[in-house]
Scaffold this motif. Structure first.
Motif, mmCIF file in Angstrom:
data_model
loop_
_atom_site.group_PDB
_atom_site.id
_atom_site.type_symbol
_atom_site.label_atom_id
_atom_site.label_comp_id
_atom_site.label_asym_id
_atom_site.label_seq_id
_atom_site.Cartn_x
_atom_site.Cartn_y
_atom_site.Cartn_z
ATOM 1 N N LEU A 96 42.296 -6.853 17.340
ATOM 2 C CA LEU A 96 41.203 -6.379 18.184
ATOM 3 C C LEU A 96 41.641 -5.344 19.212
ATOM 4 C CD1 LEU A 96 39.372 -9.761 18.864
ATOM 5 C CD2 LEU A 96 38.804 -8.022 17.175
ATOM 6 N N LEU A 113 34.207 -1.896 17.351
ATOM 7 C CA LEU A 113 34.175 -3.166 16.614
ATOM 8 C C LEU A 113 33.243 -3.063 15.408
ATOM 9 C CD1 LEU A 113 34.080 -5.603 19.646
ATOM 10 C CD2 LEU A 113 35.932 -5.439 17.957
ATOM 11 N N ALA A 151 40.257 -1.719 19.257
ATOM 12 C CA ALA A 151 38.844 -1.598 19.611
ATOM 13 C C ALA A 151 38.574 -1.947 21.070
ATOM 14 C CB ALA A 151 37.996 -2.493 18.710
#
Length: 60
Positions: free
Chosen positions: A11, A39, A14
């Motif tokens: 993650l 995302l 992002a």
């Protein structure tokens, strides 16, 4: 995350550094519009589900 087998490291592109990812996951920081679009683009998460406030997330 669990369903897709994603990690905090996944993650980071992002959302930002790991501490920011943990803040978002813990509800201490909201997603920004650029984070939402990243995302959506990277993982195919519907932008609408990321924009919706947490208090309304379970309303159908």
């Amino acid at each position: 995350m669990e369903q897709s087998g994603l990690t905090v490291k996944d993650l980071e592109p992002a959302i930002g550094r790991s501490n920011r990812v943990y803040e978002v996951l813990g509800g201490k920081r909201s997603l920004t519009l650029p984070m939402i679009w990243k995302l959506h683009d990277m993982f195919g998460i519907p932008a609408e589900s990321l924009i919706r406030p947490a208090s309304r997330a379970h309303v159908t």
